[in-house]
Design an enzyme around this catalytic site. Structure first.
Site, short mmCIF file in Angstrom:
data_model
loop_
_atom_site.label_atom_id
_atom_site.label_comp_id
_atom_site.label_asym_id
_atom_site.label_seq_id
_atom_site.Cartn_x
_atom_site.Cartn_y
_atom_site.Cartn_z
N ALA A 164 10.10 2.25 -1.32
CA ALA A 164 10.05 3.07 -2.53
C ALA A 164 11.18 4.10 -2.54
CB ALA A 164 8.69 3.77 -2.64
N GLY A 199 6.48 1.04 5.78
CA GLY A 199 7.39 0.10 5.12
C GLY A 199 7.44 0.32 3.62
N CYS A 200 6.29 0.57 3.02
CA CYS A 200 6.23 0.77 1.57
C CYS A 200 6.90 2.07 1.16
CB CYS A 200 4.78 0.73 1.10
SG CYS A 200 4.01 -0.89 1.39
N THR A 201 6.78 3.09 1.99
CA THR A 201 7.45 4.36 1.71
C THR A 201 8.96 4.19 1.80
OG1 THR A 201 5.55 5.64 2.49
CG2 THR A 201 7.69 6.77 2.46
N LYS A 235 0.82 -1.22 0.00
CA LYS A 235 0.00 0.00 0.00
C LYS A 235 0.85 1.26 0.00
CE LYS A 235 -4.11 1.67 2.47
NZ LYS A 235 -4.94 1.77 1.29
#
Length: 156
Positions: free
Chosen positions: A49, A44-46, A39
């Protein structure tokens, strides 16, 4: 069907953050780092990325394209890209067809609840379209460097 290392990577077509529909096969002739994440805008995804962003030039020097895939809609991807200055395409897999083809749409558990979602995973595909490496259940810290090292050692 599930992606298998050593075989041709499953092709798919998804809407991309550049406003176009993108096929994986559009990138034949380049190495591809295809990463699936749960998401946009989550911690974590930030981090993941931004790690790919920070090593973007190093991947580019190795003739590698980075593609991020999540179930988020394109408008959310656009905000994520703008907020964090991401220089690579994000693909919207709202129907999780690509995630299913790569075997990363899985049953997850969080705080006692079960739900279907993306298992954070990365796949490296060579210039001929063959899946050459996979990481499943990725831990974010140090992962992008590990992926870069693999591309450097095996595909350059």
């Amino acid at each position: 069907m599930r992606a298998v290392v050593g075989e041709k990577a499953p092709d798919f077509e998804l809407p991309a953050s550049n406003g176009k529909k993108v096929r994986l096969s559009d990138f034949l002739g380049k190495n591809i780092v295809l990463y699936f994440y749960p998401k946009d805008m989550t911690p974590g995804c930030t981090t993941q990325a931004c790690d790919f962003r920070d090593f973007y030039e190093s991947f580019t020097e190795l003739d590698a394209v980075i593609l991020g895939v999540s179930p988020d809609p394109i408008n959310r991807h656009e905000k994520f890209i703008e907020k964090h200055g991401l220089p690579f395409l994000l693909l919207s897999d709202e129907n999780h067809e690509a995630a299913e083809a790569y075997g990363v749409w899985t049953l997850k558990k969080n705080f006692g609840k079960e739900y279907m979602g993306i298992e954070r995973s990365t796949f490296v595909i060579d210039k001929e379209g063959k899946l050459v490496k996979e990481w499943r259940k990725v831990k974010v810290k140090g992962h992008v460097e590990e992926a870069l090292q693999f591309v450097k050692e095996h595909l350059s």
